[in-house]
Each structure stands twice: as C-alpha cells, then as structure tokens.
Design an enzyme around this catalytic site. Sequence first.
Site, PDB file in Angstrom:
ATOM      1  N   GLN A   1     -10.368  -2.644   2.300  1.00  0.00           N
ATOM      2  CA  GLN A   1      -9.850  -3.320   3.493  1.00  0.00           C
ATOM      3  C   GLN A   1      -9.791  -2.387   4.711  1.00  0.00           C
ATOM      4  OE1 GLN A   1      -5.966  -4.231   1.545  1.00  0.00           O
ATOM      5  NE2 GLN A   1      -5.108  -3.875   3.581  1.00  0.00           N
TER       6      GLN A   1
ATOM      7  N   MET B   1       0.840  -1.206   0.000  1.00  0.00           N
ATOM      8  CA  MET B   1       0.000   0.000   0.000  1.00  0.00           C
ATOM      9  C   MET B   1       0.869   1.249   0.000  1.00  0.00           C
ATOM     10  SD  MET B   1      -3.445  -0.956   2.006  1.00  0.00           S
ATOM     11  CE  MET B   1      -2.840  -0.744   3.667  1.00  0.00           C
TER      12      MET B   1
ATOM     13  N   GLY C   1      11.260  -2.868   5.375  1.00  0.00           N
ATOM     14  CA  GLY C   1      10.534  -4.149   5.416  1.00  0.00           C
ATOM     15  C   GLY C   1       9.998  -4.512   4.047  1.00  0.00           C
ATOM     16  N   HIS C   2       9.384  -3.525   3.371  1.00  0.00           N
ATOM     17  CA  HIS C   2       8.891  -3.774   2.010  1.00  0.00           C
ATOM     18  C   HIS C   2      10.055  -4.147   1.080  1.00  0.00           C
ATOM     19  CE1 HIS C   2       5.635  -0.770   3.289  1.00  0.00           C
ATOM     20  NE2 HIS C   2       4.942  -1.831   2.960  1.00  0.00           N
TER      21      HIS C   2
ATOM     22  N   LYS D   1       4.822  -9.842   9.521  1.00  0.00           N
ATOM     23  CA  LYS D   1       4.278  -8.725  10.309  1.00  0.00           C
ATOM     24  C   LYS D   1       2.747  -8.817  10.363  1.00  0.00           C
ATOM     25  CE  LYS D   1       3.753  -4.190  11.453  1.00  0.00           C
ATOM     26  NZ  LYS D   1       2.544  -3.884  10.758  1.00  0.00           N
TER      27      LYS D   1
ATOM     28  N   SER E   1       4.178   1.339   7.678  1.00  0.00           N
ATOM     29  CA  SER E   1       3.904   2.633   7.031  1.00  0.00           C
ATOM     30  C   SER E   1       3.250   3.573   8.024  1.00  0.00           C
ATOM     31  CB  SER E   1       2.984   2.424   5.834  1.00  0.00           C
ATOM     32  OG  SER E   1       3.568   1.498   4.954  1.00  0.00           O
TER      33      SER E   1
HETATM   34  P1  AMP Z   1       1.494  -2.939   3.476  1.00  0.00           P
HETATM   35  O1  AMP Z   1       2.052  -1.936   2.548  1.00  0.00           O
HETATM   36  O2  AMP Z   1       1.452  -2.512   4.894  1.00  0.00           O
HETATM   37  O3  AMP Z   1       0.175  -3.500   2.981  1.00  0.00           O
HETATM   38  O4  AMP Z   1       2.504  -4.148   3.445  1.00  0.00           O
HETATM   39  C1  AMP Z   1       2.875  -4.789   2.249  1.00  0.00           C
HETATM   40  C2  AMP Z   1       3.593  -6.053   2.587  1.00  0.00           C
HETATM   41  O5  AMP Z   1       4.768  -5.748   3.335  1.00  0.00           O
HETATM   42  C3  AMP Z   1       2.754  -7.005   3.458  1.00  0.00           C
HETATM   43  O6  AMP Z   1       2.976  -8.334   3.020  1.00  0.00           O
HETATM   44  C4  AMP Z   1       3.296  -6.769   4.824  1.00  0.00           C
HETATM   45  O7  AMP Z   1       3.145  -7.880   5.691  1.00  0.00           O
HETATM   46  C5  AMP Z   1       4.760  -6.513   4.507  1.00  0.00           C
HETATM   47  N1  AMP Z   1       5.379  -5.787   5.614  1.00  0.00           N
HETATM   48  C6  AMP Z   1       4.959  -4.632   6.171  1.00  0.00           C
HETATM   49  N2  AMP Z   1       5.755  -4.285   7.207  1.00  0.00           N
HETATM   50  C7  AMP Z   1       6.695  -5.258   7.312  1.00  0.00           C
HETATM   51  C8  AMP Z   1       7.794  -5.489   8.189  1.00  0.00           C
HETATM   52  N3  AMP Z   1       8.080  -4.656   9.185  1.00  0.00           N
HETATM   53  N4  AMP Z   1       8.547  -6.600   8.004  1.00  0.00           N
HETATM   54  C9  AMP Z   1       8.246  -7.463   6.994  1.00  0.00           C
HETATM   55  N5  AMP Z   1       7.233  -7.308   6.146  1.00  0.00           N
HETATM   56  C10 AMP Z   1       6.453  -6.223   6.292  1.00  0.00           C
END
Ligand code: AMP
Length: 282
Positions: A61, A30, A36-37, A151, A188
């Site tokens: 969501q 997103m 992490g990303h 996460k 984020s």
């Molecule tokens: P999001 O942008 O928050 O929807 O996250 C996109 C992907 O990155 C999802 O698969 C999350 O689980 C992963 N993600 C977000 N934060 C972390 C983190 N700190 N460590 C590992 N993966 C992460």
Amino acid sequence: MRVYEKRLDIEKDVADLHKQNKSIGFVPTMGALHTGHLALVKKALDQNHVVVVSIFVNPTQFNNSEDLIKYPRTLESDLALLSTVSDDLIVFIPQSEEIYGQETNALNYNFNGLENEMEGKFRPGHFDGVGTVLKHFFTIVSPTRAYFGEKDFQQLQIVKKLVEIENMSVQIIGCPIFRETSGLALSSRNKRLSEKQLQESPLIYKTLKQVKNDFGTKSVLDLTDWVSEQFKNNKVLELEYFEIAKVSDLKSIREKQKNIKYRAFIAVFAGEVRLIDNIALN
Ligand code: AMP
C-alpha cells in the site's frame, strides 16, 4: 496476551473461538500505536468476546518506497500499550511471507471509482494494496466485526465496498477521529514531525473547522480558494489537495445540493511527512 507470528497458529486459535460461538473483533493496524488505535481496540472489546489486533506495515500500500522505509516501527512499546487496555488480546504480527507467500503483489480492484478519488489520485495503487492485505487478513482472522478510523475516511468506504465485492460476512465499523488537544489528528506519522512542524500542523484541523463553519454561507469555490490561501504563506506546511466531496461516492463537487451529505478532505506535507484529515460538513 497471545502474540502470533504464524498464520497457521492464529487460524487454529480463531477456529476454536468460532467453535465456541465467540464473536471476534478485529483491528488491523500498521503499528506505532497511539490513543486513536487504542480507541478502536476498546470499541472492539466492548462489542465482541475476543479481539484480534494485527500489526503489519503492508508493503503493497506504499507508493513511496522512502515512506515505507521510514514508517515508524515500535513493536515493543506497541505491545506494552496494548497490554494497558487488556491482557486478553490476540496480537498478530506476521512477516510479509505469511500474508503474501513468495510474491508480494497486490490484486487489481475496482471499487466503483472510489479508488480513483483523492488518496487514489495522489497515491497510485494504494487502495489495491489496502484491499489485498485486508482480503488476506479477513480470510485468516475471519472476524465478526472489523474496526476502522474515520481518519482514513476514504479507506473506510473502500473497505465496505471490498467486503461486498469479496462477499465476506464481516461487519465494518467506523470510529471517530482522535485528535491531540491542538486539534492535530493522531497519526503514527506524527512521530516523524519536528518541533516546528508539530507547532504548525494544528492549522490543518483549524482550517477544516472554519470550512465547516462557513459551509452553509460560502460557495465551494470560495472555500477552496480560502483554504489555498491559508497554506500559501506557510513555510512549513504544503497543501497537496483540498476537496469537498459527497460522502456517497467521494466525488468532489463544485456546487452544493440539498439533502446530500458532504465532507471536506485535506492532504498536507510537513517536509517529507504526509498528513491527512477530514471533517463532516453537514
Ligand atoms: P494505521 O495504523 O495508520 O494503518 O491505522 C490503523 C487504523 O487506525 C485505521 O483504521 C485508521 O483509520 C485508524 N486510525 C489511525 N489514526 C486514527 C485517529 N487519529 N483516530 C481514529 N482512528 C485512527
């Protein structure tokens, strides 16, 4: 870097790649990208010929409209960050209509009850939104492998169930949680934390680590009470839930049994900002 906004354009590129027998790794996000990303993107680059990253703040969501409005959007710096990892990425940044058409609705999923635990209880409809957007993305990108962070451990389990239900051939790969040196899981939403909230937030992981440490010797009830105590006197952080659950079905437990894998899950509010984390216990 090839940046696409239109579904038809990326579909054409992906079809060409499949014709050439190239494997496609997919990292849905997103945006408001962080290390992490990027770790997910690097793993995908290691394991595939080509990697697609999507940046899309998925409206279906969000059960809380304020959270959707305030979700950080940082497209320019996201693209700059991605280009530090590779020049060769495909980035998909659709508008909502490209994914949903005229009506932005979520499908109703039954993920065998996984959707009713923890995040599902506190964010009604959240996993219907996640399932729906990923069904659309998997259809458009048709990835060989897709990468998700632990996460969002419940989400990872649900995505595995989704591809089973939808009979999709993509392989779902989980990646470990990336943290600040303070222990705070990268998110984020951390961008929205005040100085004070940032100072206090490492308590979340500190608490989880202590639970892991004590898991062998203390009862589930004692551990749960202890966690509540840690947050009771904290003026900055408010505990929403803490649960120890089985990895297999994410049902929370009152008593431990032998030879079963458990994980601890936590959700905490720092003001309006909701933070989640989890840890493997055995
Ligand atoms: P999001 O942008 O928050 O929807 O996250 C996109 C992907 O990155 C999802 O698969 C999350 O689980 C992963 N993600 C977000 N934060 C972390 C983190 N700190 N460590 C590992 N993966 C992460």
